[in-house]
Enzyme design. Structure first.
Site, PDB file in Angstrom:
ATOM      1  N   ARG A 175       0.639  14.940  12.533  1.00 35.31           N
ATOM      2  CA  ARG A 175       1.239  14.663  11.205  1.00 35.31           C
ATOM      3  C   ARG A 175       1.435  15.932  10.373  1.00 35.31           C
ATOM      4  O   ARG A 175       0.889  16.050   9.266  1.00 35.31           O
ATOM      5  CB  ARG A 175       0.441  13.604  10.459  1.00 35.31           C
ATOM      6  CG  ARG A 175       0.286  12.324  11.271  1.00 35.31           C
ATOM      7  CD  ARG A 175      -0.425  11.228  10.551  1.00 35.31           C
ATOM      8  NE  ARG A 175       0.436  10.597   9.554  1.00 35.31           N
ATOM      9  CZ  ARG A 175       0.080   9.510   8.868  1.00 35.31           C
ATOM     10  NH1 ARG A 175      -1.107   8.972   9.084  1.00 35.31           N
ATOM     11  NH2 ARG A 175       0.860   8.964   7.993  1.00 35.31           N
ATOM     12  N   CYS A 227      -4.514  13.107  11.915  1.00 32.51           N
ATOM     13  CA  CYS A 227      -5.384  11.927  11.888  1.00 32.51           C
ATOM     14  C   CYS A 227      -5.360  11.297  13.266  1.00 32.51           C
ATOM     15  O   CYS A 227      -4.666  11.788  14.161  1.00 32.51           O
ATOM     16  CB  CYS A 227      -4.976  10.960  10.791  1.00 32.51           C
ATOM     17  SG  CYS A 227      -3.596   9.916  11.229  1.00 32.51           S
ATOM     18  N   LYS A 232       0.832  -1.218   0.000  1.00 33.67           N
ATOM     19  CA  LYS A 232       0.000   0.000   0.000  1.00 33.67           C
ATOM     20  C   LYS A 232       0.859   1.257   0.000  1.00 33.67           C
ATOM     21  O   LYS A 232       0.651   2.185  -0.770  1.00 33.67           O
ATOM     22  CB  LYS A 232      -0.915   0.040   1.217  1.00 33.67           C
ATOM     23  CG  LYS A 232      -1.589   1.401   1.409  1.00 33.67           C
ATOM     24  CD  LYS A 232      -2.322   1.531   2.714  1.00 33.67           C
ATOM     25  CE  LYS A 232      -1.517   1.790   3.920  1.00 33.67           C
ATOM     26  NZ  LYS A 232      -1.280   3.208   4.276  1.00 33.67           N
ATOM     27  N   ASN A 233       1.873   1.286   0.879  1.00 31.61           N
ATOM     28  CA  ASN A 233       2.658   2.510   1.039  1.00 31.61           C
ATOM     29  C   ASN A 233       3.639   2.759  -0.093  1.00 31.61           C
ATOM     30  O   ASN A 233       4.242   3.818  -0.161  1.00 31.61           O
ATOM     31  CB  ASN A 233       3.346   2.509   2.406  1.00 31.61           C
ATOM     32  CG  ASN A 233       2.318   2.700   3.511  1.00 31.61           C
ATOM     33  OD1 ASN A 233       1.190   3.126   3.248  1.00 31.61           O
ATOM     34  ND2 ASN A 233       2.696   2.376   4.728  1.00 31.61           N
ATOM     35  N   ARG A 270      -8.904   0.240   4.154  1.00 31.36           N
ATOM     36  CA  ARG A 270      -7.988   1.214   3.555  1.00 31.36           C
ATOM     37  C   ARG A 270      -6.625   0.582   3.262  1.00 31.36           C
ATOM     38  O   ARG A 270      -5.909   1.011   2.392  1.00 31.36           O
ATOM     39  CB  ARG A 270      -7.784   2.405   4.502  1.00 31.36           C
ATOM     40  CG  ARG A 270      -8.984   3.325   4.664  1.00 31.36           C
ATOM     41  CD  ARG A 270      -8.557   4.572   5.439  1.00 31.36           C
ATOM     42  NE  ARG A 270      -7.206   4.951   5.043  1.00 31.36           N
ATOM     43  CZ  ARG A 270      -6.188   5.090   5.915  1.00 31.36           C
ATOM     44  NH1 ARG A 270      -6.387   4.896   7.193  1.00 31.36           N
ATOM     45  NH2 ARG A 270      -4.992   5.425   5.482  1.00 31.36           N
ATOM     46  N   ASP A 321       4.122   0.540  12.117  1.00 32.42           N
ATOM     47  CA  ASP A 321       2.930  -0.073  11.515  1.00 32.42           C
ATOM     48  C   ASP A 321       2.701  -1.505  11.966  1.00 32.42           C
ATOM     49  O   ASP A 321       1.692  -2.113  11.592  1.00 32.42           O
ATOM     50  CB  ASP A 321       3.022  -0.015   9.978  1.00 32.42           C
ATOM     51  CG  ASP A 321       3.047   1.417   9.467  1.00 32.42           C
ATOM     52  OD1 ASP A 321       3.406   1.609   8.295  1.00 32.42           O
ATOM     53  OD2 ASP A 321       2.730   2.338  10.247  1.00 32.42           O
TER      54      ASP A 321
HETATM   55  C1  EPZ Z   1       4.396   6.867   6.225  1.00 29.93           C
HETATM   56  O1  EPZ Z   1       3.674   7.967   6.765  1.00 29.93           O
HETATM   57  C2  EPZ Z   1       3.382   5.728   6.095  1.00 29.93           C
HETATM   58  N1  EPZ Z   1       2.287   6.141   5.229  1.00 29.93           N
HETATM   59  C3  EPZ Z   1       2.831   5.369   7.469  1.00 29.93           C
HETATM   60  O2  EPZ Z   1       1.982   4.225   7.331  1.00 29.93           O
HETATM   61  C4  EPZ Z   1       3.979   4.983   8.375  1.00 29.93           C
HETATM   62  O3  EPZ Z   1       3.500   4.755   9.669  1.00 29.93           O
HETATM   63  C5  EPZ Z   1       5.021   6.126   8.427  1.00 29.93           C
HETATM   64  O4  EPZ Z   1       5.463   6.451   7.096  1.00 29.93           O
HETATM   65  C6  EPZ Z   1       6.247   5.755   9.249  1.00 29.93           C
HETATM   66  O5  EPZ Z   1       6.822   4.590   8.786  1.00 29.93           O
HETATM   67  C7  EPZ Z   1       2.462   6.115   3.878  1.00 29.93           C
HETATM   68  O6  EPZ Z   1       3.508   5.805   3.344  1.00 29.93           O
HETATM   69  C8  EPZ Z   1       1.276   6.502   3.053  1.00 29.93           C
HETATM   70  P1  EPZ Z   1       6.592  10.175   8.391  1.00 29.93           P
HETATM   71  P2  EPZ Z   1       4.310   9.444   6.790  1.00 29.93           P
HETATM   72  O7  EPZ Z   1       6.595  11.398   7.552  1.00 29.93           O
HETATM   73  O8  EPZ Z   1       5.083   9.659   5.540  1.00 29.93           O
HETATM   74  C9  EPZ Z   1       6.616  13.576  11.761  1.00 29.93           C
HETATM   75  C10 EPZ Z   1       0.115   2.855   7.740  1.00 29.93           C
HETATM   76  O9  EPZ Z   1      -0.368   2.358   8.769  1.00 29.93           O
HETATM   77  N2  EPZ Z   1       6.722  14.544  10.640  1.00 29.93           N
HETATM   78  O10 EPZ Z   1       7.776   9.309   8.376  1.00 29.93           O
HETATM   79  O11 EPZ Z   1       3.247  10.401   7.118  1.00 29.93           O
HETATM   80  C11 EPZ Z   1       5.232  12.902  11.804  1.00 29.93           C
HETATM   81  O12 EPZ Z   1       4.283  13.695  12.448  1.00 29.93           O
HETATM   82  C12 EPZ Z   1       0.610   4.312   7.734  1.00 29.93           C
HETATM   83  O13 EPZ Z   1       0.257   2.250   6.662  1.00 29.93           O
HETATM   84  C13 EPZ Z   1       6.886  15.885  10.928  1.00 29.93           C
HETATM   85  O14 EPZ Z   1       6.964  16.286  12.073  1.00 29.93           O
HETATM   86  O15 EPZ Z   1       5.309   9.291   8.039  1.00 29.93           O
HETATM   87  C14 EPZ Z   1       5.521  11.609  12.533  1.00 29.93           C
HETATM   88  O16 EPZ Z   1       5.458  11.804  13.897  1.00 29.93           O
HETATM   89  C15 EPZ Z   1       0.350   5.023   9.015  1.00 29.93           C
HETATM   90  N3  EPZ Z   1       6.961  16.774   9.887  1.00 29.93           N
HETATM   91  C16 EPZ Z   1       6.935  11.285  12.072  1.00 29.93           C
HETATM   92  O17 EPZ Z   1       7.504  12.486  11.545  1.00 29.93           O
HETATM   93  C17 EPZ Z   1       6.872  16.369   8.572  1.00 29.93           C
HETATM   94  O18 EPZ Z   1       6.928  17.215   7.654  1.00 29.93           O
HETATM   95  C18 EPZ Z   1       6.989  10.206  10.992  1.00 29.93           C
HETATM   96  O19 EPZ Z   1       6.219  10.614   9.894  1.00 29.93           O
HETATM   97  C19 EPZ Z   1       6.708  14.998   8.302  1.00 29.93           C
HETATM   98  C20 EPZ Z   1       6.633  14.105   9.353  1.00 29.93           C
END
Ligand code: EPZ
Length: 431
Positions: free
Chosen positions: A110, A105, A11-12, A390, A298
């Site tokens: 996020r 969310c 998915k990701n 989803r 995850d």
């Molecule tokens: C991706 O989300 C995945 N989603 C998530 O999977 C997964 O949990 C996550 O990576 C971590 O592995 C998709 O790929 C669609 P991050 P993403 O940016 O890109 C903070 C699932 O269950 N952050 O690595 O949103 C953020 O708030 C989903 O399949 C900032 O502060 O994750 C979080 O605490 C859930 N500022 C941390 O970093 C930013 O600009 C990690 O987020 C971006 C992120």
């Protein structure tokens, strides 16, 4: 339960690669695309931008040669956070993009500040007002400029956005402290198959040499490591022999290591096939979620369900998202003994869970409740299946093929004694 289960495409990877097709002025064929609610929504989003898109089974044909707009509609973005992945490709290709701020969310606030700061470093003028991110590249070429970008946190999304934006930029971009997730590598391989020049994906430093344009491709997405690990836990929590294929075992190293640590035996029957072997009682262990190659956030909820039935205590620390322990209360409703202090959950193993009506709060929490229901005595009824759909392709069909006794009826599933029941009066609220 016992048998063989086919693992779907990731998915990701699918979500970001479909958005990445916007970079290409020619048609792209993407294979091994899972049929998921989120994937369908990403398709709707691309269609709203003027992309021609068609699906045949798990193959998607995308023709983004003629974009009619660079403005992503709020109605779709509000239902799919991953829509924000379109900002990089649209800005790189068109020189401007208007994408609604995705908002938070259930698992956390996020923010997208790292995405925005990286695009600004590449010369984009980014204004956020009225919930809309307006990004624009001034100058005659309207092209982004290569830059050196250090990420405060190895964010998956920010790494992917900036990597895509840099493929068409003038000059070289280096992303430091980049995310190393397999899905980031899959995206880089997809872009390189269209003629991009990306090196170092999968390490902490990614270098992208911009090119003027990309060309068509035919690309297959990697298997879903989170779905695969979820089935490994399904085998462990029900003490069943289950084979999974196709998988890339390296992508599952942290999950396999923890399963072996608690006493689960896993066998590699072939380079792309893993089998979990039933064993005696499971021990507790400690888990701390971290960016890849650390333990995946995850998989945290699913392992919590498993550890709630393991001998002894386990300490689970969620460090990636600030609000991803909401499944604890539901597992405790099923007789688990879990206490939460901030982002730490202390799990005291119990001999048995009992079936109960529970509510899923997010995608991985819903998977954890399905797993707990498979092991619980009596019937478990789960509400909130829209989360499950989803991210898991036909989960109950696959579980049925392994011998689980469950049924989905009018958005609801009812099952006999001892096995899973899913009854969800709110299912009809699916969009
Ligand atoms: C991706 O989300 C995945 N989603 C998530 O999977 C997964 O949990 C996550 O990576 C971590 O592995 C998709 O790929 C669609 P991050 P993403 O940016 O890109 C903070 C699932 O269950 N952050 O690595 O949103 C953020 O708030 C989903 O399949 C900032 O502060 O994750 C979080 O605490 C859930 N500022 C941390 O970093 C930013 O600009 C990690 O987020 C971006 C992120």
């Amino acid at each position: 339960m016992a048998g063989q289960v086919k693992i779907s495409g990731a998915k990701n990877s699918a979500l970001v690669i479909i958005a990445g097709a916007l970079l290409c002025p020619q048609d792209c064929r993407i294979r091994n695309v899972p049929s998921l609610v989120d994937v369908a929504r990403m398709g709707q989003l691309l269609s709203s931008l003027g992309v021609k898109i068609s699906q045949h089974g798990d193959v998607l044909d995308i023709d983004a040669s003629d974009l009619s707009t660079s403005q992503a509609p709020y109605e779709i973005v509000s239902q799919l956070r991953a829509s924000f992945f379109t900002i990089g490709p649209l800005l790189a290709r068109q020189g401007y993009a208007q994408v609604p701020l995705p908002g938070g969310c259930t698992i956390g606030a996020r923010p997208v500040d790292l995405h925005v700061r990286g695009l600004q470093a590449m010369g984009a003028d980014v204004q956020i007002e009225h919930g809309m991110v307006n990004a624009y590249v001034a100058g005659s070429s309207r092209r982004l400029k290569g830059a050196k970008i250090y990420l405060d946190y190895p964010s998956v999304g920010a790494t992917e956005t900036l990597m895509m934006a840099a493929t068409l930029a003038e000059g070289e971009t280096v992303i430091e402290n980049a995310a190393q997730e397999p899905e980031v590598v899959d995206l880089a391989n997809f872009c390189n198959s269209m003629g991009a020049r990306i090196r170092g994906a999968g390490t902490t430093a990614i270098t992208i040499s911009g090119v003027p344009r990309l060309h068509s491709t035919d690309y297959a997405i990697i298997p879903d490591r989170v779905e695969a690990a979820t089935f490994l836990v399904a085998g462990a929590i029900t003490n069943s022999e289950i084979s999974l294929a196709p998988v890339i075992p390296d992508h599952l190293t942290p999950a396999i290591a923890k399963l072996q640590e608690i006493g689960v035996q896993i066998v590699a029957d072939a380079p792309d096939c893993l089998r979990i072997v039933p064993g005696e009682g499971l021990r507790g262990t400690d888990i701390k979620t971290l960016p890849y190659p650390g333990f995946p956030t995850d998989m945290q909820a699913q392992f919590m369900a498993l550890l709630s039935l393991s001998e002894g205590d386990s300490v689970i620390t969620e460090t990636v998202f600030e609000n991803r322990l909401r499944h604890v209360a539901e597992l405790n409703r099923m007789g688990a003994d879990i206490r939460v202090e901030g982002n730490i959950a202390v799990v005291r193993g119990v001999p048995l869970l009992s079936g109960a009506p529970v509510v899923a709060s997010d995608l991985r929490a819903s998977a954890a409740l399905v797993l707990a229901g498979l092991a619980a005595k009596g019937k478990t009824t789960i509400q909130g299946l829209h989360h499950l759909d989803r991210g898991y392709e036909k989960l109950e069909v696959k579980l049925l093929s392994l011998g689980a006794r469950l049924q989905r009826v009018t958005g609801a599933i009812v099952s006999p004694e001892r096995q899973l029941g899913v009854n969800n009066p709110t299912v009809n609220s699916y969009q």
